[in-house]
Design a protein around this motif. Structure first.
Motif, PDB file in Angstrom:
ATOM      1  N   VAL A 194      16.305  -1.957   7.324  1.00 20.92           N
ATOM      2  CA  VAL A 194      15.863  -2.867   6.266  1.00 20.92           C
ATOM      3  C   VAL A 194      14.550  -2.344   5.704  1.00 20.92           C
ATOM      4  O   VAL A 194      13.604  -2.069   6.447  1.00 20.92           O
ATOM      5  N   GLY A 195      14.479  -2.184   4.375  1.00 17.75           N
ATOM      6  CA  GLY A 195      13.300  -1.626   3.711  1.00 17.75           C
ATOM      7  C   GLY A 195      13.546  -0.252   3.132  1.00 17.75           C
ATOM      8  O   GLY A 195      12.792   0.177   2.242  1.00 17.75           O
ATOM      9  N   ASP A 196      14.582   0.498   3.615  1.00 20.94           N
ATOM     10  CA  ASP A 196      14.887   1.800   3.012  1.00 20.94           C
ATOM     11  C   ASP A 196      15.350   1.586   1.573  1.00 20.94           C
ATOM     12  O   ASP A 196      16.012   0.591   1.244  1.00 20.94           O
ATOM     13  N   THR A 197      15.022   2.568   0.693  1.00 18.51           N
ATOM     14  CA  THR A 197      15.204   2.376  -0.740  1.00 18.51           C
ATOM     15  C   THR A 197      16.247   3.329  -1.308  1.00 18.51           C
ATOM     16  O   THR A 197      16.666   4.295  -0.670  1.00 18.51           O
ATOM     17  N   THR A 198      16.640   3.036  -2.573  1.00 23.25           N
ATOM     18  CA  THR A 198      17.559   3.903  -3.301  1.00 23.25           C
ATOM     19  C   THR A 198      16.825   4.814  -4.279  1.00 23.25           C
ATOM     20  O   THR A 198      17.459   5.525  -5.055  1.00 23.25           O
ATOM     21  N   SER A 199      15.496   4.789  -4.255  1.00 23.21           N
ATOM     22  CA  SER A 199      14.708   5.625  -5.163  1.00 23.21           C
ATOM     23  C   SER A 199      13.473   6.124  -4.420  1.00 23.21           C
ATOM     24  O   SER A 199      12.816   5.340  -3.717  1.00 23.21           O
ATOM     25  N   PRO A 200      13.133   7.419  -4.551  1.00 16.51           N
ATOM     26  CA  PRO A 200      11.951   7.912  -3.831  1.00 16.51           C
ATOM     27  C   PRO A 200      10.652   7.310  -4.341  1.00 16.51           C
ATOM     28  O   PRO A 200       9.638   7.358  -3.655  1.00 16.51           O
ATOM     29  N   GLU A 201      10.639   6.746  -5.556  1.00 11.83           N
ATOM     30  CA  GLU A 201       9.408   6.143  -6.081  1.00 11.83           C
ATOM     31  C   GLU A 201       9.307   4.652  -5.765  1.00 11.83           C
ATOM     32  O   GLU A 201       8.272   4.023  -5.990  1.00 11.83           O
ATOM     33  N   ASN A 202      10.376   4.064  -5.274  1.00 15.06           N
ATOM     34  CA  ASN A 202      10.381   2.614  -5.052  1.00 15.06           C
ATOM     35  C   ASN A 202       9.639   2.284  -3.753  1.00 15.06           C
ATOM     36  O   ASN A 202       9.869   2.882  -2.715  1.00 15.06           O
ATOM     37  N   ARG A 203       8.697   1.378  -3.803  1.00 15.46           N
ATOM     38  CA  ARG A 203       7.948   0.971  -2.621  1.00 15.46           C
ATOM     39  C   ARG A 203       8.421  -0.421  -2.205  1.00 15.46           C
ATOM     40  O   ARG A 203       8.715  -1.287  -3.033  1.00 15.46           O
ATOM     41  N   THR A 204       8.505  -0.612  -0.900  1.00 12.05           N
ATOM     42  CA  THR A 204       8.967  -1.910  -0.388  1.00 12.05           C
ATOM     43  C   THR A 204       7.906  -2.557   0.487  1.00 12.05           C
ATOM     44  O   THR A 204       8.202  -3.311   1.400  1.00 12.05           O
ATOM     45  N   GLU A 205       6.644  -2.240   0.222  1.00 13.46           N
ATOM     46  CA  GLU A 205       5.573  -2.829   1.031  1.00 13.46           C
ATOM     47  C   GLU A 205       5.446  -4.319   0.721  1.00 13.46           C
ATOM     48  O   GLU A 205       5.560  -4.762  -0.422  1.00 13.46           O
TER      49      GLU A 205
ATOM     50  N   ASN B 145       7.021  11.123  -0.915  1.00 13.09           N
ATOM     51  CA  ASN B 145       8.134  12.008  -0.553  1.00 13.09           C
ATOM     52  C   ASN B 145       8.974  11.476   0.613  1.00 13.09           C
ATOM     53  O   ASN B 145       9.113  12.128   1.647  1.00 13.09           O
ATOM     54  N   PRO B 146       9.573  10.309   0.459  1.00 13.11           N
ATOM     55  CA  PRO B 146      10.483   9.839   1.516  1.00 13.11           C
ATOM     56  C   PRO B 146      11.721  10.743   1.596  1.00 13.11           C
ATOM     57  O   PRO B 146      12.193  11.270   0.586  1.00 13.11           O
ATOM     58  N   ARG B 147      12.264  10.926   2.787  1.00 15.40           N
ATOM     59  CA  ARG B 147      13.407  11.825   2.991  1.00 15.40           C
ATOM     60  C   ARG B 147      14.720  11.098   2.737  1.00 15.40           C
ATOM     61  O   ARG B 147      14.884   9.932   3.100  1.00 15.40           O
ATOM     62  N   ARG B 148      15.647  11.832   2.129  1.00 17.23           N
ATOM     63  CA  ARG B 148      16.977  11.267   1.869  1.00 17.23           C
ATOM     64  C   ARG B 148      17.771  11.244   3.170  1.00 17.23           C
ATOM     65  O   ARG B 148      17.901  12.261   3.852  1.00 17.23           O
ATOM     66  N   ILE B 149      18.344  10.103   3.512  1.00 18.16           N
ATOM     67  CA  ILE B 149      19.047   9.977   4.795  1.00 18.16           C
ATOM     68  C   ILE B 149      20.493   9.514   4.640  1.00 18.16           C
ATOM     69  O   ILE B 149      21.178   9.320   5.655  1.00 18.16           O
ATOM     70  N   GLY B 150      20.999   9.361   3.422  1.00 13.11           N
ATOM     71  CA  GLY B 150      22.399   8.963   3.283  1.00 13.11           C
ATOM     72  C   GLY B 150      22.732   8.447   1.901  1.00 13.11           C
ATOM     73  O   GLY B 150      21.936   8.557   0.959  1.00 13.11           O
ATOM     74  N   GLU B 151      23.953   7.867   1.793  1.00 14.19           N
ATOM     75  CA  GLU B 151      24.435   7.325   0.525  1.00 14.19           C
ATOM     76  C   GLU B 151      25.146   6.000   0.774  1.00 14.19           C
ATOM     77  O   GLU B 151      25.742   5.789   1.842  1.00 14.19           O
ATOM     78  N   VAL B 152      25.084   5.118  -0.240  1.00 15.00           N
ATOM     79  CA  VAL B 152      25.818   3.853  -0.184  1.00 15.00           C
ATOM     80  C   VAL B 152      26.608   3.707  -1.477  1.00 15.00           C
ATOM     81  O   VAL B 152      26.242   4.243  -2.529  1.00 15.00           O
ATOM     82  N   LYS B 153      27.718   2.948  -1.377  1.00 17.41           N
ATOM     83  CA  LYS B 153      28.579   2.703  -2.531  1.00 17.41           C
ATOM     84  C   LYS B 153      28.691   1.194  -2.735  1.00 17.41           C
ATOM     85  O   LYS B 153      29.080   0.464  -1.821  1.00 17.41           O
TER      86      LYS B 153
ATOM     87  N   TYR C 158      16.780   6.568   0.767  1.00 20.83           N
ATOM     88  CA  TYR C 158      15.628   7.331   1.239  1.00 20.83           C
ATOM     89  C   TYR C 158      14.941   6.583   2.381  1.00 20.83           C
ATOM     90  O   TYR C 158      14.847   5.343   2.373  1.00 20.83           O
ATOM     91  N   ARG C 159      14.445   7.357   3.297  1.00 20.39           N
ATOM     92  CA  ARG C 159      13.797   6.828   4.496  1.00 20.39           C
ATOM     93  C   ARG C 159      12.378   6.364   4.156  1.00 20.39           C
ATOM     94  O   ARG C 159      11.577   7.114   3.607  1.00 20.39           O
ATOM     95  N   VAL C 160      12.057   5.139   4.497  1.00 19.84           N
ATOM     96  CA  VAL C 160      10.719   4.591   4.306  1.00 19.84           C
ATOM     97  C   VAL C 160      10.071   4.478   5.683  1.00 19.84           C
ATOM     98  O   VAL C 160      10.546   3.724   6.550  1.00 19.84           O
TER      99      VAL C 160
END
Length: 425
Positions: A413-424, A383-391, A368-370
């Motif tokens: 750097v800082g984009d997350t794998t969960s819409p609730e996860n904050r990286t501040e 509500n961060p937007r989904r921008i892709g997938e990683v494996k 998700y985009r942060v």
């Protein structure tokens, strides 16, 4: 005398389209004879006579026209002649050659190739009468026949004549009895059965070699590359190197790695070590037992093996970019990627490093985009937007190495794998 002769030729040949320069050179200079410097009095007398005859009493135009027109003349075609050259010689203009060919196209198939020993018969013509010419075997001139106008073709479009229908042609040979007889017809409608085949699944992607990963700490090396046999500082596939180990390691396999520096997560404060995988090493034989040096073979590389690289047990890890793994959720975010510790932008097929909990090899995670990773002053928090997938393809205690399967925009750097996860920070 020389000036007198030059004036004579200028006036005599004026309007006759004969090259004055060539004639003057021939008649004024004459043939070169070695040892002859005295003037030719006989030739000089002849020149003077011609001058007196044609300069004092020039030929009248009526007499000249009557002399050169109306009489048929002949010329025998020689080897090397062309219609262009003959037209220029006979009529003073090479542009008459199409006329010669058009009149004699039955005898001359190729205008660029005429046969010798034929006789060209021509009447030069005047300003009002065009030249006449022909090619024949005899001595009688062959004049061109004037074109005969043809009556226009008349057709009655009101009642066109329709041709008769062609009759059916019999086969060339009778059809053998063994051949089937084709007949047109139709079958009675019946039940139609169809087999539905399952959709073909993606056969997967090829196995790729992992060349970078993020380790928890500095690797504990068991050996070192100390020399390349060919004298270079790097080695590639199917080359030999000299390695150093503290113990017996013959017939064992290692991988050569190079540590590129520490990578620290500003959120969790965890620090990992960026590692580059260079190639596989197979130890073959002892070359210096006192210093524990061994000769080793490099069966495969993903990057040049450098002198000074560390050796650890194992083989080069592999992965694929197929999307057939399970979708999963985890609290994790991107902390970096391969090549160097300062990289911050990533896209499809790139290798990225994650920090978080419960990351499993083979699982696929959304990204998700942060907005604050792009603009620190942004006020977007939900509500961060989904921008892709990683494996995920490799994990350690604190970090995971993953490949970007797809991305609709660059990951940072800082984009997350969960819409609730904050990286501040």
């Amino acid at each position: 005398m020389a000036a007198t002769k030059e004036r004579f030729f200028k006036r005599y040949f004026q309007g006759k389209k004969i090259a004055f320069i060539f004639a003057a050179q021939f008649f004024l200079v004459g043939p070169v004879v070695h040892g002859q410097d005295e003037p030719d009095l006989k030739k000089e007398s002849r020149f003077h006579q011609l001058y007196e005859t044609y300069n004092v009493n020039p030929t009248q135009d009526e007499s000249w026209t009557g002399a050169v027109t109306g009489k048929a003349q002949t010329y025998s075609i020689q080897n090397g002649d062309t219609l262009w050259g003959l037209s220029e010689t006979l009529f003073g203009d090479p542009q008459f050659w199409p006329k010669i060919w058009s009149i004699n196209n039955q005898d001359i198939e190729n205008p660029h190739q005429i046969e010798p020993e034929q006789v060209l018969q021509f009447i030069p013509g005047t300003t009002s009468v065009p030249p006449q010419m022909a090619v024949a075997d005899g001595a009688t001139p062959v004049a061109a026949a004037p074109p005969v106008p043809q009556a226009p073709l008349e057709a009655d479009l009101n009642s066109p004549e329709i041709p008769e229908k062609l009759k059916n042609m019999a086969p060339v040979a009778p059809v053998p009895g063994s051949m089937p007889r084709w007949q047109f017809g139709r079958e009675e409608a019946g039940e139609v059965q169809m087999d539905l085949l399952p959709a073909r699944r993606n056969m997967g992607s090829p196995e790729l070699s992992l060349d970078y990963y993020l380790a928890d700490q500095v690797s504990s090396a068991v050996g070192t590359v100390v020399e390349v046999e060919n004298g270079n500082q790097t080695a590639g596939d199917k080359q030999f190197v000299v390695v150093q180990f503290p113990g017996e390691v013959i017939d064992k396999q290692f991988i050569a790695i190079k540590e590129l520096g520490g990578l620290k997560d500003p959120v969790t404060k965890k620090e990992g070590q960026l590692v580059q995988i260079q190639g596989e090493i197979e130890v073959r034989q002892v070359v210096n037992s006192e210093k524990s040096l061994y000769r080793a073979w490099i069966p495969r590389v993903v990057a040049p093996v450098e002198v000074g690289s560390k050796l650890v047990f194992g083989s080069i890890p592999t992965y694929n970019e197929s999307a057939d793994g399970p979708m999963a959720q985890a609290q994790a975010h991107i902390v970096g990627g391969k090549f160097d510790t300062d990289r911050s932008l990533f896209s499809s097929h790139d290798i990225v490093f994650l920090v978080g909990d419960s990351l499993e090899v083979g699982s696929i995670y959304p990204v998700y985009r942060v907005q604050t990773a792009r603009n620190e002053d942004s006020r977007e928090r939900q509500n961060p937007r989904r921008i892709g997938e990683v494996k995920v393809i490799k994990t350690t205690v604190s970090f995971a190495t993953a490949v970007v399967l797809e991305s609709t925009e660059e990951m940072r750097v800082g984009d997350t794998t969960s819409p609730e996860n904050r990286t501040e920070k």
